[in-house]
Design an enzyme around this catalytic site. Structure first.
Site, PDB file in Angstrom:
ATOM      1  N   GLY A  38     -27.430  -3.050  10.268  1.00 37.66           N
ATOM      2  CA  GLY A  38     -27.717  -4.201   9.429  1.00 37.66           C
ATOM      3  C   GLY A  38     -29.183  -4.417   9.159  1.00 37.66           C
ATOM      4  N   LYS A  83     -24.068   8.056   9.715  1.00 39.25           N
ATOM      5  CA  LYS A  83     -24.905   7.082   9.017  1.00 39.25           C
ATOM      6  C   LYS A  83     -26.185   7.708   8.475  1.00 39.25           C
ATOM      7  CE  LYS A  83     -23.474   2.863  11.423  1.00 39.25           C
ATOM      8  NZ  LYS A  83     -23.924   1.717  12.255  1.00 39.25           N
ATOM      9  N   ASN A 128     -29.993  -2.352  21.288  1.00 38.67           N
ATOM     10  CA  ASN A 128     -29.865  -2.458  22.742  1.00 38.67           C
ATOM     11  C   ASN A 128     -31.245  -2.439  23.385  1.00 38.67           C
ATOM     12  OD1 ASN A 128     -30.326   0.384  24.190  1.00 38.67           O
ATOM     13  ND2 ASN A 128     -29.366   0.751  22.184  1.00 38.67           N
ATOM     14  N   ALA A 130     -32.563  -1.229  26.271  1.00 40.41           N
ATOM     15  CA  ALA A 130     -33.168  -0.023  26.839  1.00 40.41           C
ATOM     16  C   ALA A 130     -33.830   0.823  25.751  1.00 40.41           C
ATOM     17  CB  ALA A 130     -32.112   0.788  27.588  1.00 40.41           C
ATOM     18  N   CYS A 172     -44.091  -7.105  27.282  1.00 37.90           N
ATOM     19  CA  CYS A 172     -44.753  -8.329  27.739  1.00 37.90           C
ATOM     20  C   CYS A 172     -43.835  -9.535  27.586  1.00 37.90           C
ATOM     21  CB  CYS A 172     -46.034  -8.566  26.950  1.00 37.90           C
ATOM     22  SG  CYS A 172     -47.345  -7.367  27.250  1.00 37.90           S
ATOM     23  N   CYS A 184     -24.547  -9.238  18.572  1.00 34.81           N
ATOM     24  CA  CYS A 184     -23.644  -9.316  17.415  1.00 34.81           C
ATOM     25  C   CYS A 184     -22.246  -8.811  17.738  1.00 34.81           C
ATOM     26  CB  CYS A 184     -24.236  -8.588  16.212  1.00 34.81           C
ATOM     27  SG  CYS A 184     -24.357  -6.802  16.379  1.00 34.81           S
ATOM     28  N   CYS A 240     -48.560  -5.828  32.662  1.00 37.50           N
ATOM     29  CA  CYS A 240     -47.559  -5.077  31.891  1.00 37.50           C
ATOM     30  C   CYS A 240     -47.677  -3.583  32.178  1.00 37.50           C
ATOM     31  CB  CYS A 240     -47.735  -5.334  30.399  1.00 37.50           C
ATOM     32  SG  CYS A 240     -46.582  -4.388  29.372  1.00 37.50           S
TER      33      CYS A 240
END
Length: 251
Positions: A38, A83, A128, A130, A172, A184, A240
């Protein structure tokens, strides 16, 4: 730039902020789009239309029926097709004068770093945590600007993250790989909201590539119910492990 290019991109070239020099920068640029859902499909359409010279289209998934509510490059006839390949085909129909590369794979590890290294800008259109974190780490390590977005329900968010990462990076703000409770798949999403965010990713990429100043280091939040925006300033986390200077781990 030839006469055909001038006519195709004439409405952009008329803009003082882009003009001939900015359009040539777009034609000479390469953008990596990771995720053709999307977010990635509207972003890819607008970047192809704008004349970004090379688009690298990465997604390992096939088209599913549930995608068609919001993933506007695809049709019912494309179900079960890759896709990346469908996107390459449709974008070639829109603009046959640019280079389109389809990567039917989940970019990770060395393949991700190689693709990021060749790009002038990366669009993270994935879904996602990761993967987002790995893309962020590669972009920081290779000093490649990153435009990341997401959407769920009626809400969306957008960040433009650029070297030298003074406002921090994706990690961060989200220091671990824990997935949000709402996404979603579980909470749904309104198609136009994710389209708004993907279109804005394309806009920010065009601005970066053509040399137009863009507000980096902000988390921009969109409420589709009220059509209201708010922005939060980002701050680099001193510890970080990705962008925190001496505290950063090698990628």
């Amino acid at each position: 730039m030839n006469d055909r290019d001038f006519m195709r991109y004439s409405r952009q070239i008329l803009l003082d902020d882009i003009a001939l020099d900015g359009q040539q920068k777009l034609l000479d640029s390469q953008v990596l789009i990771i995720g053709l859902g999307g977010l990635g499909t509207p972003a890819a359409l607008y970047l192809a239309g704008a004349g970004v010279g090379t688009l690298v289209l990465a997604d390992d998934d096939d088209v599913h029926l549930s995608n068609l509510q919001r993933q506007i490059l695809f049709t019912t006839e494309d179900i079960d097709r890759p896709k990346s390949q469908v996107s390459q085909q449709r974008l070639t129909q829109l603009n046959p004068d640019i280079q389109l590369t389809a990567l039917q794979q989940r970019l990770t590890g060395e393949a991700l770093k190689d693709a990021v290294a060749r790009a002038d800008v990366v669009l993270d259109c994935t879904d996602n945590m990761a993967t987002r974190q790995e893309i962020n780490a590669a972009c920081v390590a290779l000093n490649t600007p990153l435009i990341t977005a997401s959407a769920v329900g009626f809400g969306g968010q957008l960040m433009v993250l650029t070297p030298p990462w003074e406002q921090g990076c994706y990690r961060c703000l989200w220091p671990d790989n824990q997935e949000p409770e709402r996404n979603c798949r579980t909470a749904g999403v309104v198609g136009p909201v994710v389209g708004v965010m993907g279109t804005l990713q394309a806009l920010e990429a065009i601005k970066l590539l053509s040399g137009i100043e863009t507000p980096a280091g902000e988390l921009r939040l969109f409420d589709g119910k009220s059509s209201q925006w708010r922005s939060l300033a980002l701050r680099r986390a001193s510890g970080c492990p990705v962008c925190g200077g001496s505290n950063a781990d090698p990628v």
